[in-house]
Design a protein around this motif. Structure first.
Motif, PDB file in Angstrom:
ATOM      1  N   SER A  29      49.899 -51.553  72.124  1.00 53.19           N
ATOM      2  CA  SER A  29      50.027 -50.450  73.083  1.00 53.19           C
ATOM      3  C   SER A  29      50.694 -49.227  72.471  1.00 53.19           C
ATOM      4  CB  SER A  29      50.770 -50.898  74.342  1.00 53.19           C
ATOM      5  OG  SER A  29      52.117 -51.126  74.054  1.00 53.19           O
ATOM      6  N   ILE A  30      51.201 -49.357  71.264  1.00 48.51           N
ATOM      7  CA  ILE A  30      51.697 -48.151  70.596  1.00 48.51           C
ATOM      8  C   ILE A  30      50.548 -47.155  70.408  1.00 48.51           C
ATOM      9  CG2 ILE A  30      51.376 -49.086  68.241  1.00 48.51           C
ATOM     10  CD1 ILE A  30      53.992 -47.549  67.545  1.00 48.51           C
ATOM     11  N   CYS A  31      49.329 -47.665  70.287  1.00 46.10           N
ATOM     12  CA  CYS A  31      48.163 -46.778  70.198  1.00 46.10           C
ATOM     13  C   CYS A  31      47.309 -46.777  71.465  1.00 46.10           C
ATOM     14  CB  CYS A  31      47.285 -47.183  69.014  1.00 46.10           C
ATOM     15  SG  CYS A  31      48.081 -46.955  67.412  1.00 46.10           S
ATOM     16  N   HIS A  32      47.077 -47.962  72.046  1.00 46.27           N
ATOM     17  CA  HIS A  32      46.189 -48.056  73.214  1.00 46.27           C
ATOM     18  C   HIS A  32      47.002 -48.072  74.502  1.00 46.27           C
ATOM     19  CE1 HIS A  32      42.575 -48.943  70.900  1.00 46.27           C
ATOM     20  NE2 HIS A  32      43.277 -49.796  70.182  1.00 46.27           N
ATOM     21  N   MET A  33      46.948 -47.016  75.287  1.00 44.90           N
ATOM     22  CA  MET A  33      47.709 -47.030  76.542  1.00 44.90           C
ATOM     23  C   MET A  33      46.986 -47.853  77.604  1.00 44.90           C
ATOM     24  SD  MET A  33      47.286 -43.309  78.186  1.00 44.90           S
ATOM     25  CE  MET A  33      47.437 -42.214  76.810  1.00 44.90           C
ATOM     26  N   GLN A  34      47.779 -48.334  78.568  1.00 41.67           N
ATOM     27  CA  GLN A  34      47.237 -49.215  79.599  1.00 41.67           C
ATOM     28  C   GLN A  34      46.894 -48.476  80.878  1.00 41.67           C
ATOM     29  OE1 GLN A  34      49.048 -53.185  80.038  1.00 41.67           O
ATOM     30  NE2 GLN A  34      50.625 -52.437  78.652  1.00 41.67           N
ATOM     31  N   GLN A  35      47.329 -47.231  81.018  1.00 44.00           N
ATOM     32  CA  GLN A  35      47.015 -46.478  82.224  1.00 44.00           C
ATOM     33  C   GLN A  35      45.862 -45.531  81.929  1.00 44.00           C
ATOM     34  OE1 GLN A  35      50.073 -45.820  80.661  1.00 44.00           O
ATOM     35  NE2 GLN A  35      51.096 -47.583  81.561  1.00 44.00           N
ATOM     36  N   ARG A  36      45.226 -45.105  83.003  1.00 41.60           N
ATOM     37  CA  ARG A  36      44.291 -44.005  82.832  1.00 41.60           C
ATOM     38  C   ARG A  36      45.104 -42.782  82.442  1.00 41.60           C
ATOM     39  NH1 ARG A  36      39.417 -45.415  84.375  1.00 41.60           N
ATOM     40  NH2 ARG A  36      39.372 -47.221  85.750  1.00 41.60           N
ATOM     41  N   PRO A  37      44.688 -42.068  81.401  1.00 42.41           N
ATOM     42  CA  PRO A  37      45.518 -40.970  80.917  1.00 42.41           C
ATOM     43  C   PRO A  37      45.524 -39.770  81.866  1.00 42.41           C
ATOM     44  CG  PRO A  37      43.450 -41.102  79.710  1.00 42.41           C
ATOM     45  CD  PRO A  37      43.478 -42.273  80.628  1.00 42.41           C
ATOM     46  N   HIS A  38      46.696 -39.224  82.108  1.00 34.61           N
ATOM     47  CA  HIS A  38      46.793 -37.937  82.810  1.00 34.61           C
ATOM     48  C   HIS A  38      46.366 -36.855  81.839  1.00 34.61           C
ATOM     49  CE1 HIS A  38      49.161 -40.088  85.716  1.00 34.61           C
ATOM     50  NE2 HIS A  38      49.988 -40.460  84.767  1.00 34.61           N
ATOM     51  N   MET A  42      46.317 -36.614  77.444  1.00 39.76           N
ATOM     52  CA  MET A  42      45.077 -36.600  76.672  1.00 39.76           C
ATOM     53  C   MET A  42      45.276 -36.085  75.250  1.00 39.76           C
ATOM     54  SD  MET A  42      42.436 -37.689  78.241  1.00 39.76           S
ATOM     55  CE  MET A  42      41.167 -37.451  79.470  1.00 39.76           C
ATOM     56  N   GLU A  43      46.082 -35.030  75.151  1.00 38.91           N
ATOM     57  CA  GLU A  43      46.241 -34.359  73.868  1.00 38.91           C
ATOM     58  C   GLU A  43      46.956 -35.216  72.843  1.00 38.91           C
ATOM     59  OE1 GLU A  43      47.360 -30.305  74.034  1.00 38.91           O
ATOM     60  OE2 GLU A  43      45.353 -30.194  74.934  1.00 38.91           O
ATOM     61  N   THR A  44      47.897 -36.061  73.322  1.00 38.76           N
ATOM     62  CA  THR A  44      48.715 -36.818  72.390  1.00 38.76           C
ATOM     63  C   THR A  44      48.155 -38.222  72.134  1.00 38.76           C
ATOM     64  OG1 THR A  44      50.098 -37.450  74.242  1.00 38.76           O
ATOM     65  CG2 THR A  44      50.849 -35.592  72.930  1.00 38.76           C
ATOM     66  N   MET A  45      47.063 -38.573  72.796  1.00 38.28           N
ATOM     67  CA  MET A  45      46.500 -39.913  72.594  1.00 38.28           C
ATOM     68  C   MET A  45      46.068 -40.118  71.154  1.00 38.28           C
ATOM     69  SD  MET A  45      44.224 -40.946  75.915  1.00 38.28           S
ATOM     70  CE  MET A  45      42.803 -40.326  75.137  1.00 38.28           C
ATOM     71  N   VAL A  46      46.335 -41.312  70.606  1.00 36.94           N
ATOM     72  CA  VAL A  46      45.914 -41.590  69.236  1.00 36.94           C
ATOM     73  C   VAL A  46      44.785 -42.621  69.192  1.00 36.94           C
ATOM     74  CG1 VAL A  46      48.141 -41.000  68.242  1.00 36.94           C
ATOM     75  CG2 VAL A  46      47.701 -43.355  68.930  1.00 36.94           C
ATOM     76  N   ALA A  47      44.437 -43.169  70.367  1.00 36.14           N
ATOM     77  CA  ALA A  47      43.352 -44.158  70.446  1.00 36.14           C
ATOM     78  C   ALA A  47      42.857 -44.182  71.889  1.00 36.14           C
ATOM     79  CB  ALA A  47      43.856 -45.540  70.036  1.00 36.14           C
ATOM     80  N   PRO A  48      41.640 -44.688  72.109  1.00 35.65           N
ATOM     81  CA  PRO A  48      41.153 -44.759  73.492  1.00 35.65           C
ATOM     82  C   PRO A  48      41.997 -45.726  74.324  1.00 35.65           C
ATOM     83  CG  PRO A  48      39.493 -45.590  71.918  1.00 35.65           C
ATOM     84  CD  PRO A  48      40.675 -45.159  71.128  1.00 35.65           C
ATOM     85  N   PRO A  49      42.251 -45.403  75.615  1.00 32.02           N
ATOM     86  CA  PRO A  49      42.981 -46.324  76.490  1.00 32.02           C
ATOM     87  C   PRO A  49      42.259 -47.668  76.570  1.00 32.02           C
ATOM     88  CG  PRO A  49      42.712 -44.181  77.538  1.00 32.02           C
ATOM     89  CD  PRO A  49      41.884 -44.164  76.295  1.00 32.02           C
ATOM     90  N   ILE A  50      43.022 -48.739  76.763  1.00 29.27           N
ATOM     91  CA  ILE A  50      42.459 -50.085  76.587  1.00 29.27           C
ATOM     92  C   ILE A  50      41.409 -50.432  77.641  1.00 29.27           C
ATOM     93  CG2 ILE A  50      44.159 -51.481  77.886  1.00 29.27           C
ATOM     94  CD1 ILE A  50      42.721 -52.215  74.352  1.00 29.27           C
ATOM     95  N   MET A  51      41.524 -49.880  78.850  1.00 29.51           N
ATOM     96  CA  MET A  51      40.513 -50.268  79.846  1.00 29.51           C
ATOM     97  C   MET A  51      39.142 -49.703  79.479  1.00 29.51           C
ATOM     98  SD  MET A  51      41.935 -47.418  80.870  1.00 29.51           S
ATOM     99  CE  MET A  51      43.451 -47.746  81.750  1.00 29.51           C
TER     100      MET A  51
END
Ligand code: HEC
Length: 128
Positions: A29-38, A42-51
């Motif tokens: 989860s350091i890369c894949h977040m578990q929530q839908r991104p606000h 979006m800008e700081t994401m380093v990988a697609p969210p896990i869902m």
């Protein structure tokens, strides 16, 4: 196979806090977040969210066995040819770095099953 995984899980649980969700948090989860991104995340994401990742995996791999095996393998051997996510994801984030040395094969399997059972379903309720 199920029994072996159950035994491994029991063994791990009796020794440390290695529940599947904790393992995912520690290893992924350091890369894949578990929530839908606000929008502001979006800008700081380093990988697609896990869902989203699991939705694509499930579309490409129709059975639980195939999907779990795919995830458990991809974390160690990511390649462009294998990738099932949208090409734009790789373009934007780059290929996922191999997690060899960061987790064991058993941990990868436990995480893969947890992800399959909890994320990216098209069915009711569990589409987190
Ligand atoms: C250092 C950041 C990072 C970590 C840690 C990480 N990933 Fe990824 N992952 C990525 C990126 C970037 C992508 C998108 C590019 C790609 O598909 O290779 C990705 C894509 C994926 C995909 C989709 C593969 C496809 O078909 O395109 C899966 C499945 C996945 N990750 C699972 C995991 C799991 C499980 C873990 C934890 C064991 C994990 N990742 C840890 C960065 C990471």
């Amino acid at each position: 196979m199920k029994t072996i995984i159950l035994l491994i899980t029991l063994y791990l649980c009796s020794h440390a806090d290695t529940r599947p969700s904790t393992l995912f948090e520690q290893k992924c989860s350091i890369c894949h977040m578990q929530q839908r991104p606000h929008a502001d995340l979006m800008e700081t994401m380093v990988a697609p969210p896990i869902m989203g990742v699991m939705k694509h995996v499930k579309e490409a791999k129709p059975t639980r066995n195939e999907a779990v095996a795919f995830v458990a393998d991809y974390v160690f051997n990511p390649t462009r040819d294998k990738a099932v996510c949208q090409p734009q994801a790789i373009q934007r984030f780059g290929l996922m770095p191999s997690q060899k040395g960061n987790l064991t094969k058993e941990e990868a399997l436990i995480i893969a099953e947890y992800l399959y059972d909890n994320f990216g379903s098209r069915g009711m309720g569990r589409n987190r």
